[in-house]
Design a protein around this motif. Structure first.
Motif, mmCIF file in Angstrom:
data_model
loop_
_atom_site.group_PDB
_atom_site.id
_atom_site.type_symbol
_atom_site.label_atom_id
_atom_site.label_comp_id
_atom_site.label_asym_id
_atom_site.label_seq_id
_atom_site.Cartn_x
_atom_site.Cartn_y
_atom_site.Cartn_z
ATOM 1 N N LEU A 137 0.858 -1.181 0.000
ATOM 2 C CA LEU A 137 0.000 0.000 0.000
ATOM 3 C C LEU A 137 0.893 1.229 0.000
ATOM 4 N N SER A 138 0.765 2.057 -1.046
ATOM 5 C CA SER A 138 1.624 3.233 -1.174
ATOM 6 C C SER A 138 1.010 4.494 -0.589
ATOM 7 N N SER A 139 -0.287 4.488 -0.414
ATOM 8 C CA SER A 139 -0.959 5.623 0.219
ATOM 9 C C SER A 139 -2.277 5.133 0.789
ATOM 10 N N LEU A 140 -2.763 5.821 1.782
ATOM 11 C CA LEU A 140 -3.993 5.416 2.444
ATOM 12 C C LEU A 140 -5.190 5.833 1.603
ATOM 13 N N ALA A 141 -5.997 4.861 1.206
ATOM 14 C CA ALA A 141 -7.160 5.141 0.371
ATOM 15 C C ALA A 141 -8.196 5.930 1.160
ATOM 16 N N SER A 200 19.095 1.623 -1.153
ATOM 17 C CA SER A 200 18.475 2.918 -1.454
ATOM 18 C C SER A 200 18.354 3.822 -0.237
ATOM 19 N N GLY A 201 18.365 3.234 0.960
ATOM 20 C CA GLY A 201 18.181 4.018 2.172
ATOM 21 C C GLY A 201 16.735 4.382 2.450
ATOM 22 N N LYS A 202 15.805 3.910 1.615
ATOM 23 C CA LYS A 202 14.393 4.233 1.807
ATOM 24 C C LYS A 202 13.796 3.405 2.941
ATOM 25 N N ARG A 203 12.790 3.987 3.602
ATOM 26 C CA ARG A 203 12.133 3.348 4.737
ATOM 27 C C ARG A 203 10.813 2.721 4.296
ATOM 28 N N TYR A 204 10.598 1.488 4.722
ATOM 29 C CA TYR A 204 9.364 0.782 4.410
ATOM 30 C C TYR A 204 8.764 0.239 5.705
ATOM 31 N N GLY A 205 7.449 0.204 5.754
ATOM 32 C CA GLY A 205 6.761 -0.352 6.908
ATOM 33 C C GLY A 205 6.256 -1.751 6.601
ATOM 34 N N ASP A 206 6.464 -2.669 7.520
ATOM 35 C CA ASP A 206 5.976 -4.041 7.375
ATOM 36 C C ASP A 206 4.991 -4.356 8.492
ATOM 37 N N ILE A 207 3.874 -4.962 8.133
ATOM 38 C CA ILE A 207 2.965 -5.538 9.123
ATOM 39 C C ILE A 207 3.279 -7.025 9.134
ATOM 40 N N VAL A 208 4.048 -7.455 10.128
ATOM 41 C CA VAL A 208 4.645 -8.788 10.095
ATOM 42 C C VAL A 208 3.752 -9.861 10.707
ATOM 43 N N ALA A 227 -2.762 0.008 11.889
ATOM 44 C CA ALA A 227 -1.332 -0.213 11.673
ATOM 45 C C ALA A 227 -0.813 0.626 10.503
ATOM 46 N N VAL A 228 -1.590 0.698 9.433
ATOM 47 C CA VAL A 228 -1.191 1.482 8.263
ATOM 48 C C VAL A 228 -1.069 2.963 8.624
ATOM 49 N N LYS A 229 -2.040 3.493 9.354
ATOM 50 C CA LYS A 229 -1.994 4.900 9.760
ATOM 51 C C LYS A 229 -0.750 5.179 10.595
ATOM 52 N N TYR A 230 -0.451 4.269 11.504
ATOM 53 C CA TYR A 230 0.732 4.431 12.356
ATOM 54 C C TYR A 230 2.011 4.467 11.515
ATOM 55 N N LEU A 231 2.136 3.550 10.566
ATOM 56 C CA LEU A 231 3.357 3.478 9.762
ATOM 57 C C LEU A 231 3.511 4.687 8.846
ATOM 58 N N PHE A 232 2.424 5.153 8.259
ATOM 59 C CA PHE A 232 2.530 6.328 7.393
ATOM 60 C C PHE A 232 2.861 7.588 8.192
ATOM 61 N N ARG A 233 2.469 7.625 9.458
ATOM 62 C CA ARG A 233 2.884 8.756 10.299
ATOM 63 C C ARG A 233 4.397 8.758 10.509
ATOM 64 N N VAL A 239 3.701 0.453 2.717
ATOM 65 C CA VAL A 239 3.479 -0.566 3.742
ATOM 66 C C VAL A 239 3.293 -1.905 3.041
ATOM 67 N N THR A 240 3.974 -2.937 3.534
ATOM 68 C CA THR A 240 3.829 -4.263 2.943
ATOM 69 C C THR A 240 3.407 -5.271 4.002
ATOM 70 N N THR A 241 2.801 -6.349 3.530
ATOM 71 C CA THR A 241 2.436 -7.464 4.391
ATOM 72 C C THR A 241 2.246 -8.685 3.511
ATOM 73 N N TRP A 242 1.950 -9.816 4.122
ATOM 74 C CA TRP A 242 1.641 -11.033 3.377
ATOM 75 C C TRP A 242 0.175 -11.397 3.563
ATOM 76 N N ALA A 243 -0.407 -11.946 2.515
ATOM 77 C CA ALA A 243 -1.741 -12.544 2.594
ATOM 78 C C ALA A 243 -1.891 -13.471 1.395
ATOM 79 N N LEU A 244 -2.174 -14.725 1.641
ATOM 80 C CA LEU A 244 -2.337 -15.670 0.544
ATOM 81 C C LEU A 244 -3.714 -15.494 -0.088
ATOM 82 N N PRO A 245 -3.819 -15.667 -1.412
ATOM 83 C CA PRO A 245 -5.050 -15.319 -2.139
ATOM 84 C C PRO A 245 -6.310 -16.040 -1.694
#
Length: 295
Positions: A137-141, A200-208, A227-233, A239-245
């Protein structure tokens, strides 16, 4: 190879482990990681090593983990063979020795990259169940899409156990990352971390990891939105996470705006008990990022 000494790795080997891993990977490991992962683990853990002329040239870690139904699974971690010793049977022998340390394993599994997948498939006879893509998720919808829960079949999915002592160890201050619990209730929470790309030095948020009723789309949405709101702050790129289809989680996250992002991560299994053949079905699993040691 007759000149290879196979043995269990000890605390005294930790400096050599750091040297071996950091020579191969951009994501560096320090001595504290190996102490935490192998000598202070919540799970029975062994690492077998291949020594040549006093140098560690290959290792194979194995954790005895439990599924939520009590099934004992051997999860392979930190698999590495120095380039000059690949293709000579060292990897297969290390794997055999590591597995022999546990008598009650019903199956084996690993979350490898492409090279590890090929090695486990070719040299160990493990089956590749599937490729695990991240959801990003690159931005909060502003508006979440509704989820058609009637089209989602809730199954008794196999997943790894995370009890109180396991949670305390897996996400403690000695782990590789600093983790934060984001709670929406007494029992509902997400566990997050920040990953800084070493190139790259870029910061990413993971919901593990997370905890809530997997059958309740509203509960899932509430936990992940918080969790997404917290990470974007914290000014992460995404923000990345895993979820099987085949899971409720996947459909809910798609509704929140997450999109699939290809990554080089696989899930491989070898069943040791014929009564557990259903573990070969990718559709029978629920997996989260923290199941893999790199998260």
């Amino acid at each position: 190879m007759s000149d290879v000494l196979y043995r269990a790795v000890s605390r005294a080997d930790i400096p050599r482990l750091v040297e071996l891993f950091n020579a191969q990977y951009a994501r560096k490991k320090d001595e504290a990681y190996f102490v935490w992962q192998y000598f202070e683990s919540a799970w029975p853990t062994v690492m077998m090593g291949a020594e040549v002329n006093g140098r560690l040239e290959g290792v194979f870690g194995l954790q005895r983990r439990l599924l939520t139904d009590g099934t004992a699974i051997g999860q392979a971690i930190d698999l590495l063979i120095a380039p000059q010793f690949r293709g000579k049977g060292v990897f297969a022998e290390l794997g055999r020795l590591a597995v022999s340390c546990f008598a009650d394993l019903k199956a084996l599994c690993v979350f490898p990259n492409l090279n590890g997948r090929n090695a486990c498939e070719k040299n160990l006879g493990w089956k590749v169940l599937g490729k695990i893509d991240s959801l990003e998720l690159s931005s909060l919808a502003t508006d979440a899409c509704p989820v058609d829960t009637h089209s989602i079949v809730d199954e008794n999915l196999k997943q790894f156990e995370y009890g109180g002592s396991t949670l305390a160890w897996r996400f403690c201050d000695k782990a590789s990352y600093r983790y934060e619990y984001i709670r929406t209730g007494k029992e509902d929470f997400a566990i997050t971390k920040i990953f800084v790309d070493p190139v790259s030095g870029k910061r990413y948020g993971d919901i593990v990891n997370f905890s809530c009723d997997m059958r309740d789309p509203d509960a899932i949405s509430a936990v992940f939105l918080e969790a997404v709101k917290y990470l974007f702050r914290l000014k992460v790129e995404s923000v990345t996470t895993w979820a099987l289809p085949h899971t409720n989680l996947f459909h809910v996250l798609k509704g929140l705006g997450f999109t699939s992002k290809a990554q080089e991560r696989y899930f491989c299994v070898k069943v040791l008990d014929s009564r557990q053949e259903f573990l070969y079905g990718f559709e029978n699993w629920h997996l989260v990022q923290s199941d893999a040691e790199i998260y």
